[in-house]
Structure formats: C-alpha cells, structure tokens
Design a protein around this motif. Sequence first.
Motif, short mmCIF file in Angstrom:
data_model
loop_
_atom_site.label_atom_id
_atom_site.label_comp_id
_atom_site.label_asym_id
_atom_site.label_seq_id
_atom_site.Cartn_x
_atom_site.Cartn_y
_atom_site.Cartn_z
N GLN A 69 0.77 -1.27 -0.20
CA GLN A 69 0.02 -0.09 -0.02
C GLN A 69 0.82 1.18 -0.05
O GLN A 69 0.58 2.28 -0.75
N LEU A 70 2.15 1.31 0.81
CA LEU A 70 2.81 2.46 0.90
C LEU A 70 3.62 2.62 -0.34
O LEU A 70 3.62 3.91 -0.84
N LYS A 71 3.83 1.63 -1.18
CA LYS A 71 4.62 1.49 -2.54
C LYS A 71 3.67 2.23 -3.35
O LYS A 71 4.42 3.34 -4.10
N SER A 72 2.59 1.84 -3.44
CA SER A 72 1.45 2.63 -4.31
C SER A 72 1.21 3.83 -4.15
O SER A 72 1.28 4.77 -5.07
N LEU A 73 1.19 4.37 -2.94
CA LEU A 73 1.08 5.68 -2.48
C LEU A 73 2.07 6.36 -2.84
O LEU A 73 2.20 7.63 -3.30
N ARG A 74 3.37 5.92 -2.62
CA ARG A 74 4.74 6.52 -2.92
C ARG A 74 4.69 6.91 -4.51
O ARG A 74 5.13 7.84 -4.92
N GLN A 75 4.16 5.82 -5.32
CA GLN A 75 4.02 6.29 -6.77
C GLN A 75 3.18 7.25 -7.16
O GLN A 75 3.32 7.95 -8.07
N LEU A 76 1.94 7.31 -6.53
CA LEU A 76 1.01 8.26 -6.79
C LEU A 76 1.36 9.77 -6.45
O LEU A 76 1.28 10.72 -7.00
N SER A 77 2.39 9.95 -5.29
CA SER A 77 2.79 11.10 -4.84
C SER A 77 3.95 11.68 -5.64
O SER A 77 4.47 12.75 -5.34
N ASP A 78 4.40 11.11 -6.73
CA ASP A 78 5.57 11.34 -7.23
C ASP A 78 5.32 12.85 -8.00
O ASP A 78 4.11 13.00 -8.68
N GLY A 79 6.18 13.86 -7.74
CA GLY A 79 5.87 15.17 -8.17
C GLY A 79 5.40 16.22 -7.02
O GLY A 79 5.30 17.23 -7.24
N CYS A 80 5.15 15.62 -5.97
CA CYS A 80 4.44 16.42 -4.86
C CYS A 80 5.64 16.82 -4.23
O CYS A 80 6.78 16.28 -4.12
N GLN A 81 5.44 17.98 -3.45
CA GLN A 81 6.54 18.62 -2.87
C GLN A 81 6.60 18.14 -1.24
O GLN A 81 7.86 17.91 -0.64
N ALA A 82 5.50 17.69 -0.79
CA ALA A 82 5.56 17.01 0.46
C ALA A 82 4.37 16.13 0.69
O ALA A 82 3.26 16.35 0.30
#
Length: 321
Positions: A69-82
């Motif tokens: 779940q965390l890996k998927s969330l990390r991929q989705l957040s690519d491009g976020c500042q925080a």
Amino acid sequence: MNVHWHVGPHKTGTTSIQYLLKKLFGSEAPQPVWYPIGQALGDAAGHGGLAAPFHPSPSNYSPVQGLEQLKSLRQLSDGCQALILSSENFSFASESNISAVSRIFLKDRLHLVFTVSPIVNRYASSWLSALQFGHFLPMNQSQPVFRHYPGFRPRYFSELFHAANPDQCSVIISDPTQKATCLIQAFFDACSLNLNLEDLSDTDIRKKNKSISHHEAQMLCALNRLVFEEASPDADKIYDGLIVGDSSYLALRRALLEFTKKSEWENLFESKKINHAGAPLSELKKIAETQWKDLIILKERKDINIFGDLSIAFGEHQFLQ
C-alpha cells in the motif's frame, strides 16, 4: 520530496493534528502538499487503515500488504513537494518493518515525527480507554497490558529512530495544560509547513479528545480505588453498570471533564499527581528515565529536534508523592 511520517504514539494529541491536516491538505488526488484521504487509508482523520497491516493482531497483521500500500502511495505522490502520513498504529510496526518502510522512501527526505505527552497522564488515559473496551483490571495490575504498547517500551524512541534512519527527526511535547493550538503550531513548525493559526476559527482546530489533565488523572485514580479496592465483589455491579457499560462510563467521564473546568476543583489536589498504589509509578518512572536519557543523547548528537520541554513529558514532578 519531503515525507513527514508522524507515528504517534497514542494519547499524545494526534487526533487534533490529524483533523487539521485533513482539513488543510486532505484530498484523494495528489497535490503539492498532500495528506492522502480515502476509505482504504483510514476511518476518521488519521491513516489507521494504512497502518493497520502493521498492527500485530491476528485479524489484520499483514506487513507485506502494508508495504505494498505504501509503495503504491509513493508512486502516486511522485511530483508532490511534501507527503504527510499520520497514524499512531504505525508505531506498532516491528523494527524490520519500520526499516522496510524507510527504504520505500529512500530517495526522499524522510522526517520522522513523535508527539509526546506526560507519561503518567498517558498511562491513566490508556487505562481509561481499555476499560471502555472490556479490560477489567485495576491500574496496579494493568502494567503488563501496556508494557507492549509502543509508547511504554523503554527504548521506544531510539528503536524507531534507528530503524527508520530518517534524514530528520522531531519530538514535539504535547502539554495538556496548553491549548491544542500550541501543539498544532509546533507540529507545523517542525514540518516547515506554513500555517497561520490566527487565520483559523475555533471550529477549524477540532479537538476530538480532551487531553487528560492531572486533575482528571487523579480523579480516575480515585475511581480506580473506589471500584476495585473498596467496592463489594459484585461482578455485575462493577463491570456491567458502574465501570464498563459504554453509556454509564462515558457519561461519568464527561462529568469528570466538566468538574475539572470548575474553579472549585482547581486547587483540590494542589500539586499532587497520581500518588497511590493503584498506579505502577515505579515502573513508569523507570520507563520515563530511559526514554528521557535516550532522547537527550539523540539531541546532543544533533540527530533530533525537540519542540518543547522534555521535563513536561518525563520529569520527576509527575511522580510526586
């Protein structure tokens, strides 16, 4: 990307922080400063669903699922500042699982955040919550139950710090004598997030659970003594009616909170805290001494930033007789 990973522990003002994070930065889709929300992540304001696989209970313990779940969330957040994650249940994760989580964010700047409240008050509040869920033991017999709670492990802070190996770590003192705004402001300062509390209304800063004051802690101890030490051994009376019936106990707690607001109660206990055999003070004191020592060492090595006074959470004054 900056990843602010708030791991609790329980009973440290986490819910107030989570409600405001959700209000200001919560969304299902990524945004520059992102506090992810959604049914799969948690029910309320925190990320309890995201952290549930790391909680070592038979019904939901599946670290592999949690890491995916965390890996998927990390991929989705690519491009976020925080990216901001917050759940007290993250603190139940084993050292190996904590290390695995940190590897997911290896290319990011990982900021580990602890919130810390007075250990004696936290113990009393944990005991109170346990009563509501069917725990029938008095305080002096309850220490084994809480010994495995993350916040009461003697090396809790150093274990998680070394396992996560963060780029930055912050310890924020949650002082129950201060307003929720003080804790929230410290959290946002620690995360370098711009927030002007003056622009927010009282309803914006939702305080879901009132921090347990030393007056309430003392009154809970009196209740503990009354019910478990002086009441007649009538199981139905003690367990079903006076203590663990949801409506009766919650009503009693609300009454206690109302009493503590009244001026005639303010000086009733003077400077005394929990001070009788119903609370395992000697064991709590040993835990506090170890945790404080570990945090001081980490601070001196400049491995952590501390917001507030450590003596509030671990100081000798909590154990006054």
